[in-house]
Design a protein around this motif. Sequence first.
Motif, mmCIF file in Angstrom:
data_model
loop_
_atom_site.group_PDB
_atom_site.id
_atom_site.type_symbol
_atom_site.label_atom_id
_atom_site.label_comp_id
_atom_site.label_asym_id
_atom_site.label_seq_id
_atom_site.Cartn_x
_atom_site.Cartn_y
_atom_site.Cartn_z
ATOM 1 N N MET A 1 0.843 -1.197 0.000
ATOM 2 C CA MET A 1 0.000 0.000 0.000
ATOM 3 C C MET A 1 0.883 1.253 0.000
ATOM 4 O O MET A 1 1.880 1.318 0.718
ATOM 5 N N GLU A 2 0.502 2.239 -0.814
ATOM 6 C CA GLU A 2 1.291 3.453 -0.927
ATOM 7 C C GLU A 2 0.604 4.629 -0.237
ATOM 8 O O GLU A 2 -0.615 4.676 -0.118
ATOM 9 N N GLN A 3 1.411 5.565 0.211
ATOM 10 C CA GLN A 3 0.911 6.814 0.760
ATOM 11 C C GLN A 3 1.665 7.961 0.096
ATOM 12 O O GLN A 3 2.779 7.791 -0.381
ATOM 13 N N VAL A 4 1.027 9.116 0.031
ATOM 14 C CA VAL A 4 1.651 10.286 -0.568
ATOM 15 C C VAL A 4 2.217 11.156 0.544
ATOM 16 O O VAL A 4 1.489 11.566 1.458
ATOM 17 N N LEU A 5 3.509 11.422 0.481
ATOM 18 C CA LEU A 5 4.184 12.272 1.450
ATOM 19 C C LEU A 5 4.551 13.597 0.785
ATOM 20 O O LEU A 5 4.901 13.630 -0.390
ATOM 21 N N THR A 6 4.473 14.663 1.551
ATOM 22 C CA THR A 6 4.908 15.971 1.059
ATOM 23 C C THR A 6 6.185 16.355 1.785
ATOM 24 O O THR A 6 6.201 16.481 3.006
ATOM 25 N N LEU A 7 7.251 16.520 1.031
ATOM 26 C CA LEU A 7 8.542 16.918 1.586
ATOM 27 C C LEU A 7 8.734 18.412 1.367
ATOM 28 O O LEU A 7 8.676 18.892 0.243
ATOM 29 N N VAL A 8 8.944 19.140 2.447
ATOM 30 C CA VAL A 8 9.152 20.583 2.371
ATOM 31 C C VAL A 8 10.655 20.833 2.278
ATOM 32 O O VAL A 8 11.396 20.586 3.231
ATOM 33 N N CYS A 9 11.094 21.299 1.120
ATOM 34 C CA CYS A 9 12.523 21.464 0.853
ATOM 35 C C CYS A 9 12.833 22.941 0.591
ATOM 36 O O CYS A 9 12.232 23.555 -0.299
ATOM 37 N N LYS A 10 13.778 23.475 1.344
ATOM 38 C CA LYS A 10 14.141 24.879 1.167
ATOM 39 C C LYS A 10 14.957 25.057 -0.107
ATOM 40 O O LYS A 10 15.820 24.244 -0.434
ATOM 41 N N LEU A 11 14.674 26.142 -0.813
ATOM 42 C CA LEU A 11 15.409 26.472 -2.033
ATOM 43 C C LEU A 11 16.457 27.538 -1.754
ATOM 44 O O LEU A 11 16.292 28.364 -0.858
ATOM 45 N N ASN A 12 17.514 27.501 -2.532
ATOM 46 C CA ASN A 12 18.580 28.484 -2.408
ATOM 47 C C ASN A 12 18.799 29.160 -3.763
ATOM 48 O O ASN A 12 19.817 28.952 -4.433
ATOM 49 N N PRO A 13 17.831 30.002 -4.189
ATOM 50 C CA PRO A 13 17.929 30.615 -5.516
ATOM 51 C C PRO A 13 18.932 31.757 -5.541
ATOM 52 O O PRO A 13 19.217 32.380 -4.514
ATOM 53 N N THR A 14 19.415 32.052 -6.728
ATOM 54 C CA THR A 14 20.257 33.230 -6.910
ATOM 55 C C THR A 14 19.366 34.473 -6.919
ATOM 56 O O THR A 14 18.134 34.378 -6.988
ATOM 57 N N HIS B 1 17.230 25.801 -13.027
ATOM 58 C CA HIS B 1 17.676 24.774 -12.094
ATOM 59 C C HIS B 1 18.034 25.491 -10.792
ATOM 60 O O HIS B 1 18.951 26.312 -10.766
ATOM 61 N N ILE B 2 17.316 25.170 -9.722
ATOM 62 C CA ILE B 2 17.482 25.873 -8.450
ATOM 63 C C ILE B 2 18.007 24.902 -7.403
ATOM 64 O O ILE B 2 17.461 23.803 -7.224
ATOM 65 N N LYS B 3 19.048 25.302 -6.721
ATOM 66 C CA LYS B 3 19.647 24.446 -5.694
ATOM 67 C C LYS B 3 18.738 24.339 -4.477
ATOM 68 O O LYS B 3 18.036 25.291 -4.115
ATOM 69 N N MET B 4 18.786 23.161 -3.845
ATOM 70 C CA MET B 4 18.022 22.936 -2.620
ATOM 71 C C MET B 4 18.961 22.924 -1.418
ATOM 72 O O MET B 4 20.106 22.491 -1.516
ATOM 73 N N ASP B 5 18.461 23.395 -0.300
ATOM 74 C CA ASP B 5 19.203 23.396 0.960
ATOM 75 C C ASP B 5 18.437 22.508 1.925
ATOM 76 O O ASP B 5 17.558 22.967 2.651
ATOM 77 N N LYS C 1 6.291 30.496 -1.210
ATOM 78 C CA LYS C 1 7.013 31.528 -0.484
ATOM 79 C C LYS C 1 6.446 31.556 0.930
ATOM 80 O O LYS C 1 5.270 31.842 1.116
ATOM 81 N N HIS C 2 7.277 31.227 1.920
ATOM 82 C CA HIS C 2 6.817 31.172 3.299
ATOM 83 C C HIS C 2 6.780 32.572 3.914
ATOM 84 O O HIS C 2 7.261 33.549 3.339
ATOM 85 N N ARG C 3 6.213 32.633 5.093
ATOM 86 C CA ARG C 3 6.019 33.927 5.751
ATOM 87 C C ARG C 3 7.318 34.654 6.043
ATOM 88 O O ARG C 3 7.343 35.883 6.127
ATOM 89 N N ASP C 4 8.402 33.898 6.220
ATOM 90 C CA ASP C 4 9.691 34.538 6.506
ATOM 91 C C ASP C 4 10.382 35.046 5.237
ATOM 92 O O ASP C 4 11.499 35.563 5.301
ATOM 93 N N GLY C 5 9.707 34.904 4.094
ATOM 94 C CA GLY C 5 10.273 35.373 2.843
ATOM 95 C C GLY C 5 11.134 34.357 2.120
ATOM 96 O O GLY C 5 11.605 34.627 1.006
ATOM 97 N N SER C 6 11.356 33.188 2.722
ATOM 98 C CA SER C 6 12.161 32.147 2.084
ATOM 99 C C SER C 6 11.312 31.364 1.078
ATOM 100 O O SER C 6 10.087 31.303 1.195
ATOM 101 N N TYR C 7 12.005 30.744 0.122
ATOM 102 C CA TYR C 7 11.316 29.982 -0.918
ATOM 103 C C TYR C 7 11.520 28.485 -0.682
ATOM 104 O O TYR C 7 12.609 28.040 -0.328
ATOM 105 N N TYR C 8 10.446 27.735 -0.895
ATOM 106 C CA TYR C 8 10.463 26.289 -0.670
ATOM 107 C C TYR C 8 9.777 25.594 -1.838
ATOM 108 O O TYR C 8 8.928 26.171 -2.520
ATOM 109 N N ILE C 9 10.148 24.344 -2.019
ATOM 110 C CA ILE C 9 9.433 23.491 -2.953
ATOM 111 C C ILE C 9 8.823 22.347 -2.140
ATOM 112 O O ILE C 9 9.526 21.642 -1.418
ATOM 113 N N HIS C 10 7.520 22.216 -2.203
ATOM 114 C CA HIS C 10 6.810 21.146 -1.497
ATOM 115 C C HIS C 10 6.640 19.993 -2.488
ATOM 116 O O HIS C 10 5.800 20.060 -3.393
#
Length: 230
Positions: free
Chosen positions: A1-14, A123-127, A148-157
């Motif tokens: 049985m499979e489940q869907v997980l959401t991984l919150v990954c911070k981005l480090n864009p230029t 292509h955006i690096k992840m942290d 874009k989170h409340r602190d102004g940082s960018y994430y990819i879910h």
Amino acid sequence: MEQVLTLVCKLNPTSEQVVKIEATLSAFADACNYANQQVKPQITSKTTIQNMVYQDLRLLFGLSANLAVRACARVGANRKTAKQQGKQVKSIKPTSADYDARIFAFREKDWTVSLNLLAYREHIKMDIGNYQLGKLKGKKPTSAQLCKHRDGSYYIHIQIKDEVPQALKATNVIGVDFGRRDIAVTSNGDKWDGKQITDIRDRYAKTRASLQQKATKGTRSTRRRARRMI
């Protein structure tokens, strides 16, 4: 049985990529709000919404084909949720955009994500930490949300499919009953006497009650002692 997980990954864009991300988020939100305004409120089908405003979203907001499709799907989903809750659809803010496999890709070779940002493919690096590294290793996710989170940082879910862990089949089971006279009694007959602990609890309870009573009209030191006892 499979489940869907959401991984919150911070981005480090230029700094250049930040400008493009902001433009994309703004255009996506504007497109969603435009579609919601132009299409009759009772229509919730993403396909119907797409048929009515797809070309407008491409021309007016510069969205790629799939971003325009995802905007229509977002409006349809929001309308269905609002209808179920008996509420009005809220205006969408420029804080997220939805991605599918054609406009998003995870690249394990350099731990980046590839995203369509209006007219550009970036292509955006992840942290990310060990948890995300372990979950993403060997995976090929097909959907994500740029945020874009409340602190102004960018994430990819990132949504990934993972196997549900199998439940352990225990061979030895023991029940424990907790109380005051006996602090623990197991189902196989073992007991642990709680008299000493109960006596200490009762003594502290009496002292605490006495100090609380005195603290209402007592000295500052009495009130301090009462607070330490609570």
